[in-house]
Scaffold this motif. Structure first.
Motif, short mmCIF file in Angstrom:
data_model
loop_
_atom_site.label_atom_id
_atom_site.label_comp_id
_atom_site.label_asym_id
_atom_site.label_seq_id
_atom_site.Cartn_x
_atom_site.Cartn_y
_atom_site.Cartn_z
N HIS A 100 0.82 -1.21 0.00
CA HIS A 100 0.00 0.00 0.00
C HIS A 100 0.85 1.27 0.00
CE1 HIS A 100 0.86 0.17 4.40
NE2 HIS A 100 0.63 1.45 4.25
N TRP B 283 0.77 3.59 -3.12
CA TRP B 283 -0.52 4.00 -3.68
C TRP B 283 -1.19 5.03 -2.78
CZ3 TRP B 283 -1.61 2.28 -8.47
CH2 TRP B 283 -0.89 1.17 -8.93
N LYS C 257 -6.41 4.14 -3.88
CA LYS C 257 -6.23 2.73 -4.18
C LYS C 257 -6.10 1.88 -2.92
CE LYS C 257 -6.55 3.11 -8.58
NZ LYS C 257 -7.71 2.51 -9.30
N LYS D 112 -7.44 -1.36 -4.46
CA LYS D 112 -6.47 -2.45 -4.41
C LYS D 112 -6.36 -3.07 -3.02
CE LYS D 112 -3.41 -0.95 -8.17
NZ LYS D 112 -3.40 -2.23 -8.90
N SER E 8 -1.20 5.95 -8.20
CA SER E 8 0.11 5.68 -7.61
C SER E 8 0.76 6.98 -7.18
CB SER E 8 1.00 4.92 -8.60
OG SER E 8 1.32 5.73 -9.72
#
Length: 839
Positions: free
Chosen positions: A287, A290, A323, A391, A618
């Motif tokens: 993580h 992001w 994300k 994500k 990102s």
């Protein structure tokens, strides 16, 4: 210091650590004599044949390796064996430092750090086997007492006047820095002490690092006295866990580069202690790369599925899709027996709430979003991942399950044998700032999970979350465990059991080591961290506290000196619409950390977010933990009224420096100062930035680098070429900042010099560069740059290119011949680009 020892050929085995501990502390017939006497000269001989265990006048001991078969000295020891021509016997010369001589604690052979060192203090030089070419400057400091106790305070002597920076816990949960020159300036609960020592005779500056660490069931801290003495405290937190002596309580090391010194020291401790791991040996959670959103400041405990959905929609509409998501406190099923419905609120009782089920509360059950039924947490996580391209979804929980632990009356949780225990805080905790949460838990108690059942609890909780599609956890309130060690072997033992069970469960149930540790700034946790790779580095971002914003940025930067060697420091969330958003956003860009916000739905500043976040969600994350530059290390960049805070980091091909004016907008806790209104007229300060502010810039330069750099200032958009002796000036007001990308200039041939800057519309421009190569042919020269993202790409070029291509297609560019600024626009989608510059 060189010490010569003579010994005959009898079968005498040296085993330093066991031998010396036995000699000093465990056998009353072996006595350590007065510290006041001087250490023998390098040419003197200590004759150990008649009484080898009685060492007069010597309080520094070196390491020997033992052999079970014959008298031998291990090959890895820093010693030389020769023949004494006077006696015809083998003689061993051992070089070791630091040492104590004439009651003075000394490093580097001659630098006095402490005077009037008590006779019960002993130094154990350390050779951990990592070097065989030179003596180690690392050692442990120990001490003894005539009585056994669960808590000792040992004097170390009077600290000589010098500049220092220390990290101490002002609250049970959190560290902040303190700056000073005298022992009286060092607070209790100091967990790192860095000294700047000037050797005037040699015109040299060196640094001395003292780290109080763990030894068995005990943990150590440093503290000063009004008489400028330095003390160390060792404690177990359990009256039944006692000792009368320690030998590895305080680690000390010295060197010429403060950043290398801290890095080397943590690696030495990692090898020697074996209870934790350096960040280089841990798997970093995915993580980190992001953009994320945390629900805490957006909703606090009122978080619900509809609010989360609304927030994700508003981010998507603005072109900055998160994300990863952290569903913070408020999703669990808890009960508070001390706060009755309809009765007046009792301040502090909120921390007495206890967990009653592993599953989510009713807010996440039997709800609907977009006409899609979400019957439970699993349905909701699946929905947001599919609709918003999420994500990673993390959820929050406390190390003890919840703030008040587990409810012993819960039938669903009784298999974990929770028992009400009442926290007992160390005198160090209550000697600084008391915390309302701890005061409340002392009153109401904690439903402590049986340590024998702790892994089972974590595994059951995490396996359930994993089945719901959750990818990781943020684990809070970790330092609570240090107050509950009585009857369980002490605070270090209990923390170690909880930490090991937590890390093992995360590894088993979540891919990617997806764990964020929080409220864990005690050495019990820091030096028990074998796997956890991300941890909060300061107290919360508090949007409603105007006096706290500069403290937040400064405390993370200084805390990262220590924490950044063990974890990726987490700078916490911020709010993009806050009046200090750019100040915080720029700090995250240079911090090498995760970037996440806690905006309320519809309340965003996308202009700022898009300087941090690429369209694909990102971020451009720097390589290391952002730390203060060397010229800031011993300056109070919050309260001295004159010093700017400069934070440095590296990318793959360049460095980055963030310059922050933290003066006039906050006062450190436990520090007096004039009350300042952050909305009043600001204080404008000036300073300079140069390539020498980045200690390891050569790491990202080529072998032929001469020190010349291209320096890009983000806010002014200016590009300068500087030699290593030159600098650029910067003037900024309170709560303002500037970011500089510093790129080493590479000499391609006799006429062409080049330095990539990166995406010049992003705070961390250089984070976009992922590859750089040159080819020279008779027909010309070609520079190839691999970059990711989109927007305007900038570089320094000493010569105007003939043409440029992006993914093999010719691309227009601009070139400023006055400063060599080359700019190419990367249009279209956010992706990896192949940029070729032809000369």
């Amino acid at each position: 210091m060189a010490i010569s020892m003579a010994f005959n050929s009898t079968n005498f085995i040296y085993n330093s650590r066991n031998f010396i501990k036995c000699m000093l502390f465990r056998n009353p017939s072996y006595t350590l004599l007065s510290s006041a006497a001087s250490i023998p000269s390098p040419n003197s001989v200590l004759d150990l044949r008649h009484n080898p265990f009685r060492c007069s006048n010597l309080r520094t001991f070196s390491s020997y390796r033992s052999s079970s078969s014959k008298s031998s000295i291990g090959a890895k020891n820093l010693c030389a064996i020769a023949t004494d021509p006077m006696k015809g016997e083998a003689k061993m010369t051992v070089t070791a430092e630091p040492f104590i001589k004439d009651g003075c604690f000394m490093v580097n052979g001659s630098v006095v750090v402490l005077t009037r060192v008590p006779s019960n203090v002993v130094v154990y030089p350390l050779n951990d086997g990592s070097s065989s070419s030179s003596p180690s400057s690392a050692a442990f400091i120990g001490a003894s007492s005539s009585v056994r106790s669960c808590r000792h305070v040992f004097g170390l002597g009077v600290l000589q006047e010098c500049k220092f920076t220390c990290l101490f816990r002002h609250k049970i949960w959190w560290m902040i820095p303190r700056f000073g020159s005298f022992g009286s300036d060092i607070p209790i609960e100091t967990q790192m002490l860095l000294l700047e020592v000037k050797e005037e005779s040699l015109d040299n500056t060196s640094y001395v690092l003292l780290l109080p660490v763990l030894e068995g069931a005990f943990r150590a801290t440093l503290q000063g006295t009004s008489a400028n003495e330095l003390e160390f405290c060792v404690e177990s937190g359990d009256v039944n866990t006692q000792t009368s002596q320690v030998s590895e309580a305080v680690f000390v090391n010295s060197g010429n580069n403060p950043f290398e010194l801290i890095n080397d020291s943590i690696k030495i401790l990692e090898r020697h202690k074996g209870t934790f791991a350096h960040i280089n040996h841990k798997k970093k959670p995915a993580h980190l790369d992001w953009f994320g959103w945390c629900t805490w400041d957006a909703f606090y405990k009122d978080v619900n599925v509809r609010g989360i959905k609304e927030g994700l929609e508003s981010f998507l509409e603005g072109g900055c899709p998160p994300k990863f998501l952290i569903i913070d406190d408020g999703w669990q099923d808890t009960f508070n027996e001390f706060q009755k419905e309809g009765e007046p609120f009792i301040e502090g009782s909120q921390f007495a709430s206890r967990l009653v089920d592993l599953k989510e509360c009713s807010k996440f059950m039997e709800s609907a979003v977009d006409d899609t039924a979400c019957n439970d947490l699993r349905d909701f996580v699946k929905f947001i991942k599919e609709k918003y391209g999420m994500k990673y979804v993390y959820v929050w929980h406390a190390l003890a399950g919840y703030w008040g632990g587990l409810s012993p009356s819960s039938e669903k949780l009784n298999e974990y044998n929770p028992k009400i225990e009442y926290p007992v805080q160390s005198p160090g905790n209550i000697g600084n700032y008391r915390d309302i949460a701890m005061d409340s838990l002392e009153k109401y108690g904690v439903g402590l999970i049986d340590p024998k059942k702790i892994y089972e609890f974590y595994n059951d909780l995490h396996s359930y979350l994993s089945r719901c599609g959750v990818d990781g956890v943020k684990v809070d309130v970790q330092n609570l465990i240090e107050t509950l060690g009585a009857g369980y072997g002490g605070r270090v033992s209990l923390t170690g059991k909880y930490q090991e069970a937590l890390e093992d469960s995360v590894e088993r149930n979540f891919e990617g080591n997806n764990l964020i540790s929080c409220m864990s700034h005690n050495t019990d946790s820091i030096y028990s961290s074998r796997k956890s790779a991300s941890a909060r580095a300061s107290e919360d971002f508090m949007p409603w506290e105007p006096m706290f914003q500069t403290l937040h940025v400064a405390s993370v930067a200084f805390n990262s000196l220590l924490l950044g060697e063990i974890v990726v420091p987490d700078w916490d969330m911020f709010q993009s619409h806050h009046h200090t958003a750019e100040f915080h956003g720029a700090a995250r860009a240079v911090g090498g950390c995760a970037v996440y916000v806690s905006d309320k739905p519809g309340m965003h500043n996308f202009e700022i977010l898009k300087k941090l976040v690429l369209p694909d969600g990102s971020i451009l994350r720097a390589k290391y933990a952002g730390r203060p530059t060397r010229d800031c290390l011993f300056a109070d960049t919050v309260m001295d009224g004159k010093s700017l805070l400069k934070i440095w980091n590296l990318n793959n091909y360049s460095g980055i420096i963030g310059v922050f004016n933290c003066q006039g907008a906050g006062i450190w806790p436990m520090r007096s100062g004039p009350e300042k209104n952050p909305n009043s007229s600001s204080l404008v300060l000036s300073g300079c930035v140069s390539s020498q502010d980045i200690d390891f810039l050569r790491e990202v330069a080529d072998e032929s680098w001469t020190g010349n750099c291209a320096v890009y200032a983000f806010h002014t958009g200016s590009l300068s070429r500087l030699s290593k002796e030159e600098s650029v000036q910067v003037s900024i007001a309170t709560l303002e900042c500037e970011i500089f990308t510093i790129s080493p200039i590479r000499v391609v041939n006799e006429t062409i010099e080049f330095a990539p800057i990166g995406l010049i519309e992003m705070y961390n421009s250089g984070g976009a560069i992922e590859g750089l190569s040159f080819t020279t042919e008779p027909s010309g020269c070609n520079i190839r740059v691999k970059a990711r993202g989109c927007g305007r790409f900038g570089a320094y070029s000493s010569k105007k290119p003939i043409y440029c291509t992006v993914d093999e297609e010719r691309q227009a560019f601009t070139y400023d011949s006055d400063n060599g600024f080359l700019v190419i626009k990367l249009d279209g989608e956010c992706k990896n680009w192949d940029i070729n510059i032809h000369y």
